[in-house]
Design a protein around this motif. Structure first.
Motif, mmCIF file in Angstrom:
data_model
loop_
_atom_site.group_PDB
_atom_site.id
_atom_site.type_symbol
_atom_site.label_atom_id
_atom_site.label_comp_id
_atom_site.label_asym_id
_atom_site.label_seq_id
_atom_site.Cartn_x
_atom_site.Cartn_y
_atom_site.Cartn_z
ATOM 1 N N UNK A 1 0.755 -1.203 0.007
ATOM 2 C CA UNK A 1 -0.074 0.073 0.087
ATOM 3 C C UNK A 1 1.007 1.288 -0.023
ATOM 4 N N UNK A 2 0.668 2.158 -0.854
ATOM 5 C CA UNK A 2 1.199 3.562 -1.056
ATOM 6 C C UNK A 2 0.797 4.255 0.173
ATOM 7 N N UNK A 3 -0.337 4.127 0.823
ATOM 8 C CA UNK A 3 -0.891 4.729 1.846
ATOM 9 C C UNK A 3 -1.639 3.856 2.667
ATOM 10 N N UNK A 4 -1.689 4.152 3.856
ATOM 11 C CA UNK A 4 -2.685 3.353 4.847
ATOM 12 C C UNK A 4 -3.517 4.231 5.901
ATOM 13 N N UNK A 5 -4.684 4.148 5.716
ATOM 14 C CA UNK A 5 -5.510 5.110 6.623
ATOM 15 C C UNK A 5 -6.174 4.195 7.804
ATOM 16 N N UNK A 6 -5.697 4.435 8.883
ATOM 17 C CA UNK A 6 -6.099 3.600 10.008
ATOM 18 C C UNK A 6 -7.236 4.398 10.952
ATOM 19 N N UNK A 7 -8.402 3.832 10.950
ATOM 20 C CA UNK A 7 -9.596 4.271 11.545
ATOM 21 C C UNK A 7 -9.439 4.363 13.175
ATOM 22 N N UNK A 8 -9.530 5.380 13.877
ATOM 23 C CA UNK A 8 -9.590 5.274 15.501
ATOM 24 C C UNK A 8 -10.727 4.637 15.992
ATOM 25 N N UNK A 9 -10.906 3.098 15.716
ATOM 26 C CA UNK A 9 -12.047 2.480 16.550
ATOM 27 C C UNK A 9 -11.083 1.277 17.200
ATOM 28 N N UNK A 10 -11.933 0.854 18.212
ATOM 29 C CA UNK A 10 -11.202 -0.254 19.046
ATOM 30 C C UNK A 10 -11.289 -1.404 18.653
ATOM 31 N N UNK A 11 -12.461 -1.856 17.832
ATOM 32 C CA UNK A 11 -12.753 -3.288 17.407
ATOM 33 C C UNK A 11 -13.491 -3.318 16.060
ATOM 34 N N UNK A 12 -13.173 -4.139 15.573
ATOM 35 C CA UNK A 12 -13.938 -4.302 13.869
ATOM 36 C C UNK A 12 -15.395 -4.899 14.332
ATOM 37 N N UNK A 13 -16.292 -4.058 14.013
ATOM 38 C CA UNK A 13 -17.554 -4.462 14.314
ATOM 39 C C UNK A 13 -18.522 -3.744 12.926
ATOM 40 N N UNK A 14 -19.738 -4.113 13.027
ATOM 41 C CA UNK A 14 -20.401 -3.306 11.662
ATOM 42 C C UNK A 14 -20.193 -1.976 11.631
#
Length: 156
Positions: A84-97
Motif C-alpha cells: 500500500x502506498x498509503x494506509x488510513x487507520x481508523x480510530x476504532x477499538x474493534x472491528x464491528x459492523x
C-alpha cells in the motif's frame, strides 16, 4: 472498491477480468484504488490495481482488523498492506459492523467512482456491500457493478 467475500474460483476469475477491463484505461494516466483489504473482492481488485501499476490505498477499519480476517487470508492481507502506498487507520477499538461501515464511508467519500462486486441482493448484515452501494449512490458516486450473470453467492 467494495464487494463480497467468499467468492468461488470462477467468480474470482470473472471479477479479476472485469476489474482489469475497467481499470486498464486508467493505467497510463496513473490511478489509485482504495480498499479495506478484506478477503474476496477487495483482495482481487487490489491485486489488479497493483498489476496495472496503480497506487493502493488501504483503509483499516479498527484495531484488530487483521485478526478479524480469516486465517487463510492473513498472508494476502499482510502482503497488500506492505504494497500500500498509503494506509488510513481508523480510530476504532474493534472491528464491528459500525467500524466497517465507517471505513466504507471513508472509501466512498475519497473515491471518484466505485467498483462494487455485488450480486444485487440486500446486505446480509449491517454494513454489507449493498449498504456501501446505497451510500455511494446517496453521495452521487458512480457505481460500476461487477457480477457474473446467473452466479449465486455462497451461503453465509
Amino acid at each position: 472498491m467494495t464487494g463480497h467475500r467468499g467468492l468461488t474460483e470462477n467468480q474470482a476469475s470473472y471479477v479479476a477480468g472485469q476489474a482489469r477491463r475497467l481499470l486498464a484505461p486508467l493505467a497510463d494516466a496513473g490511478f489509485a484504488g482504495i480498499t479495506c483489504l478484506a478477503d474476496g473482492a477487495d483482495t482481487i481488485v487490489a491485486d489488479v490495481v497493483l498489476a496495472l501499476g496503480g497506487r493502493l490505498i488501504s483503509v483499516i477499519p479498527a484495531d484488530g482488523y487483521r485478526d478479524f480476517q480469516p486465517a487463510a487470508h492473513r498472508p494476502d492481507f499482510d502482503r497488500l498492506l506492505r504494497c500500500s502506498a498509503e494506509v488510513r487507520r481508523q480510530d476504532r477499538p474493534t472491528p464491528d459492523p459500525t467500524s466497517l461501515m465507517a471505513a466504507s464511508r471513508v472509501l466512498v467519500d475519497d473515491s471518484d467512482w466505485i467498483i462494487a462486486v455485488w450480486d444485487g441482493l440486500p446486505a446480509r448484515g449491517s454494513g454489507g456491500t449493498a449498504d456501501v452501494v446505497d451510500y455511494a449512490r446517496l453521495q452521487r458516486r458512480p457505481v460500476r457493478i461487477i457480477w457474473p450473470a446467473g452466479a449465486v453467492r455462497r451461503p453465509a
